[in-house]
Motif scaffolding. Structure first.
Motif, PDB file in Angstrom:
ATOM      1  N   THR A  60       0.836  -1.211   0.000  1.00  0.00           N
ATOM      2  CA  THR A  60       0.000   0.000   0.000  1.00  0.00           C
ATOM      3  C   THR A  60       0.869   1.259   0.000  1.00  0.00           C
ATOM      4  O   THR A  60       0.530   2.254  -0.658  1.00  0.00           O
ATOM      5  N   GLN A 104      -7.879  -0.074  -0.582  1.00  0.00           N
ATOM      6  CA  GLN A 104      -8.064  -1.295   0.190  1.00  0.00           C
ATOM      7  C   GLN A 104      -9.450  -1.287   0.824  1.00  0.00           C
ATOM      8  O   GLN A 104      -9.908  -0.253   1.273  1.00  0.00           O
ATOM      9  N   ASP A 183      -5.838  -1.802  -4.950  1.00  0.00           N
ATOM     10  CA  ASP A 183      -5.160  -2.227  -3.725  1.00  0.00           C
ATOM     11  C   ASP A 183      -5.916  -3.401  -3.110  1.00  0.00           C
ATOM     12  O   ASP A 183      -7.046  -3.249  -2.648  1.00  0.00           O
ATOM     13  N   SER A 184      -5.298  -4.558  -3.113  1.00  0.00           N
ATOM     14  CA  SER A 184      -5.847  -5.775  -2.503  1.00  0.00           C
ATOM     15  C   SER A 184      -7.316  -5.982  -2.856  1.00  0.00           C
ATOM     16  O   SER A 184      -8.169  -6.044  -1.968  1.00  0.00           O
TER      17      SER A 184
HETATM   18 MG    MG Z   1      -2.079  -2.873   2.147  1.00  0.00          MG
END
Ligand code: MG
Ligand code: ADP
Length: 282
Positions: A60, A104, A183-184
């Motif tokens: 991140t 995220q 992100d993820s």
């Molecule tokens: Mg992360």
């Protein structure tokens, strides 16, 4: 172009392959403790990047640094060929508007409807002046892409975790940005929903020809990016030829350091114990 039939790949011309993002020896520390150390990589238009790494490895931090939300302690960051290392927040606005981002956990605004959530990046675009009906059409189109056009009036709390993530994908792509960062995207989802989310990301990558960066803990996510492409006729993912995914790079992060950078084939052949473990473990 990543994920496209080789006939189209052959039409790529050098002028299209401009630089999208470059890190040069970037280090970021919090209270003297390095979160990422000496990170260098480059991604050009039409390429894609998968950053693998376990929790806390610095994924991140790399993404936030890419759009100037975090400033390097040392090293330099270039976004769309422009040095943003020391650029002031206000002067980053135009460049950031060219990037779609799935944060995220999806990070939707709870008090806004799905339509309002997805239209948010459009409202923030100074250069893109749409009328209200154009805006509605673009939001609907973007939601249709993730098969959620029927949820316009709903609130995030009325949707499942997987649906909220799909709304996040629609929001990240609604301005048709040149670069999309996820992100993820599959974190916290069951394996089937996770695969569906990855299929949508590949579909966005291949139909819009967007340069795509994903960071993930799940090895499988990288494999979907590396082994499939979206087929327009079949309206589904199909096995990709090596030429289709020639523009895909993978990186593996460990404790803030880049321990691998290369192609899918190089990743599979790696003899590094950490990388092999990471590959097999997932
Ligand atoms: Mg992360
Ligand atoms: N704002 C922050 N303040 C202090 N430490 C941070 C901050 N953001 C990230 N870190 C630290 O940097 C490291 C990398 O974090 P992160 O990039 O979020 O990891 P992940 O790979 O899980 O996304 C972790 O040790 C984390 O605790």
């Amino acid at each position: 172009m990543t994920g496209h039939p080789s006939t189209q790949t052959a039409h790529r011309d050098a002028s299209q392959e401009y630089e999208i993002l470059r890190f040069e020896h970037v280090t970021i520390a919090f209270d003297g403790d390095p979160a990422i150390q000496d990170i260098s990589f480059q991604i050009r238009h039409g390429e894609s990047l998968v950053i693998l790494g376990s929790a806390g490895s610095g994924k991140t931090v790399i993404l936030k640094t890419s759009i100037g939300l975090l400033r390097p302690e040392s090293g330099r960051v270039f976004l769309f060929g422009e040095d943003i290392t020391h650029r002031k927040e206000l002067d980053l606005f135009d460049l950031r508007a060219r990037v779609g981002m799935l944060f995220q956990e999806g990070a939707l605004f709870d008090s806004l409807t799905i339509e309002e959530n997805v239209s948010y990046p459009l409202l923030n675009q100074k250069t893109l002046r749409c009328t209200e009906s154009e805006m509605h059409n673009r939001v609907e189109e973007s939601l249709r892409f993730v098969e959620l056009e029927h949820t316009l009036e709903k609130f995030p709390s009325e949707l499942s975790g997987g649906m909220r993530r799909r709304v996040g994908i629609a929001r990240a792509n609604v301005t048709k940005p040149e670069l999309v960062i996820y992100d993820s995207p599959t974190a916290g989802l069951d394996p089937i929903t996770a695969n569906n989310i990855m299929a949508l990301i590949v579909k966005e990558r291949d139909l819009r020809r967007a340069t795509t960066i994903i960071v993930t803990q799940r090895f499988q996510d990288g494999q979907i990016m590396a082994k499939y492409r979206y087929d327009r006729e079949q309206q589904n993912l199909v096995a990709a030829s090596p030429a289709d995914v020639a523009g895909l790079r993978l990186m593996v992060m460990k404790d803030g350091r880049l321990v691998f950078q290369g192609t899918q084939q190089e990743l599979e052949q790696s003899r590094d114990p950490y990388i092999s473990k990471f590959v097999l473990r997932h």
